[in-house]
Design a protein around this motif. Sequence first.
Motif, PDB file in Angstrom:
ATOM      1  N   ILE A  82       0.844  -1.204   0.000  1.00 31.85           N
ATOM      2  CA  ILE A  82       0.000   0.000   0.000  1.00 31.85           C
ATOM      3  C   ILE A  82       0.876   1.250   0.000  1.00 31.85           C
ATOM      4  O   ILE A  82       0.680   2.171  -0.801  1.00 31.85           O
ATOM      5  N   ALA A  83       1.867   1.286   0.887  1.00 34.20           N
ATOM      6  CA  ALA A  83       2.752   2.449   0.996  1.00 34.20           C
ATOM      7  C   ALA A  83       3.522   2.686  -0.287  1.00 34.20           C
ATOM      8  O   ALA A  83       3.630   3.831  -0.759  1.00 34.20           O
ATOM      9  N   GLU A 130       6.786   6.474   3.797  1.00 39.97           N
ATOM     10  CA  GLU A 130       7.149   6.424   5.217  1.00 39.97           C
ATOM     11  C   GLU A 130       5.955   6.783   6.098  1.00 39.97           C
ATOM     12  O   GLU A 130       5.704   6.156   7.121  1.00 39.97           O
ATOM     13  N   ARG A 131       5.195   7.754   5.678  1.00 41.73           N
ATOM     14  CA  ARG A 131       4.014   8.183   6.447  1.00 41.73           C
ATOM     15  C   ARG A 131       2.979   7.045   6.515  1.00 41.73           C
ATOM     16  O   ARG A 131       2.426   6.768   7.572  1.00 41.73           O
ATOM     17  N   VAL A 132       2.746   6.396   5.379  1.00 39.53           N
ATOM     18  CA  VAL A 132       1.782   5.295   5.345  1.00 39.53           C
ATOM     19  C   VAL A 132       2.279   4.121   6.196  1.00 39.53           C
ATOM     20  O   VAL A 132       1.499   3.505   6.918  1.00 39.53           O
ATOM     21  N   TYR A 142      -7.427  -1.743   1.503  1.00 36.67           N
ATOM     22  CA  TYR A 142      -6.710  -1.125   0.379  1.00 36.67           C
ATOM     23  C   TYR A 142      -5.743  -2.053  -0.345  1.00 36.67           C
ATOM     24  O   TYR A 142      -5.257  -1.721  -1.415  1.00 36.67           O
ATOM     25  N   PHE A 143      -5.472  -3.193   0.231  1.00 38.87           N
ATOM     26  CA  PHE A 143      -4.435  -4.072  -0.294  1.00 38.87           C
ATOM     27  C   PHE A 143      -4.698  -4.510  -1.737  1.00 38.87           C
ATOM     28  O   PHE A 143      -3.819  -4.387  -2.602  1.00 38.87           O
ATOM     29  N   ILE A 145      -6.556  -3.327  -4.226  1.00 39.01           N
ATOM     30  CA  ILE A 145      -6.461  -2.262  -5.228  1.00 39.01           C
ATOM     31  C   ILE A 145      -5.009  -1.825  -5.401  1.00 39.01           C
ATOM     32  O   ILE A 145      -4.568  -1.541  -6.510  1.00 39.01           O
ATOM     33  N   CYS A 146      -4.250  -1.797  -4.327  1.00 38.73           N
ATOM     34  CA  CYS A 146      -2.846  -1.393  -4.419  1.00 38.73           C
ATOM     35  C   CYS A 146      -1.995  -2.440  -5.135  1.00 38.73           C
ATOM     36  O   CYS A 146      -1.078  -2.084  -5.882  1.00 38.73           O
ATOM     37  N   VAL A 147      -2.297  -3.718  -4.929  1.00 41.91           N
ATOM     38  CA  VAL A 147      -1.605  -4.764  -5.689  1.00 41.91           C
ATOM     39  C   VAL A 147      -1.904  -4.572  -7.174  1.00 41.91           C
ATOM     40  O   VAL A 147      -0.993  -4.601  -8.014  1.00 41.91           O
ATOM     41  N   PHE A 148      -3.165  -4.362  -7.505  1.00 36.64           N
ATOM     42  CA  PHE A 148      -3.546  -4.139  -8.899  1.00 36.64           C
ATOM     43  C   PHE A 148      -2.812  -2.920  -9.472  1.00 36.64           C
ATOM     44  O   PHE A 148      -2.277  -2.972 -10.579  1.00 36.64           O
ATOM     45  N   LEU A 149      -2.767  -1.825  -8.711  1.00 38.56           N
ATOM     46  CA  LEU A 149      -2.102  -0.603  -9.185  1.00 38.56           C
ATOM     47  C   LEU A 149      -0.601  -0.818  -9.390  1.00 38.56           C
ATOM     48  O   LEU A 149      -0.025  -0.302 -10.350  1.00 38.56           O
TER      49      LEU A 149
END
Length: 196
Positions: A82-83, A130-132, A142-143, A145-149
């Motif tokens: 995600i980060a 770093e913030r995330v 969110y995992f 969608i973030c893998v897809f992105l």
Amino acid sequence: MEIKNRNITIKNLEIAGIFFSFISATLLHFSYDWSGGNVLSIMFGAINESVWEHIKILTIPYIFWAGLEICMVRISLKKLIIAKALGVYTIAILTIVVNMIYTLILGNNVVWLDIFLAFLWLATGYAVSERVLRMDIATDKYFTICVFLMVLFIVMLLSFTINPPHIGIFLDPITNTYGITRQADVGAIYLESLGK
């Protein structure tokens, strides 16, 4: 106390990542010419001076560093993806938008400004990451969608070098062409003309 120490480690890794990525991007910028067009340099280095190729050389070391981070510190893989997805898209979007704005204002690229902005975009991408990584977020939400992105981004990195869309960010401002173009060997042309 353990979380605080982990966060310090994450912060240090992200700072080190900025410098690793910047130095790697600098080397990748010239790898195509240095290697004579080697296949690996085509896939990972800059084949021309387009905005897209600069995004590629900034984000490939960023993604590689993420792989090293997962080995160096105990981070949830879901949280890391995600980060890093947010960080990589931050770098890409800033590169595109600011490059478009400043070239419209100035009329062309300025090398020292490009170098400074590349460092700034990397630092911003790592700061987002770093913030995330420090946040307490629901990773399951969110995992996927973030893998897809991330997969989409990597596919675009590898495919748009070979077959770029004919839009502005893929246009090499020096040769006014898209994609892989071998620069003419001026010395060979000169020597050939002497023989005639």
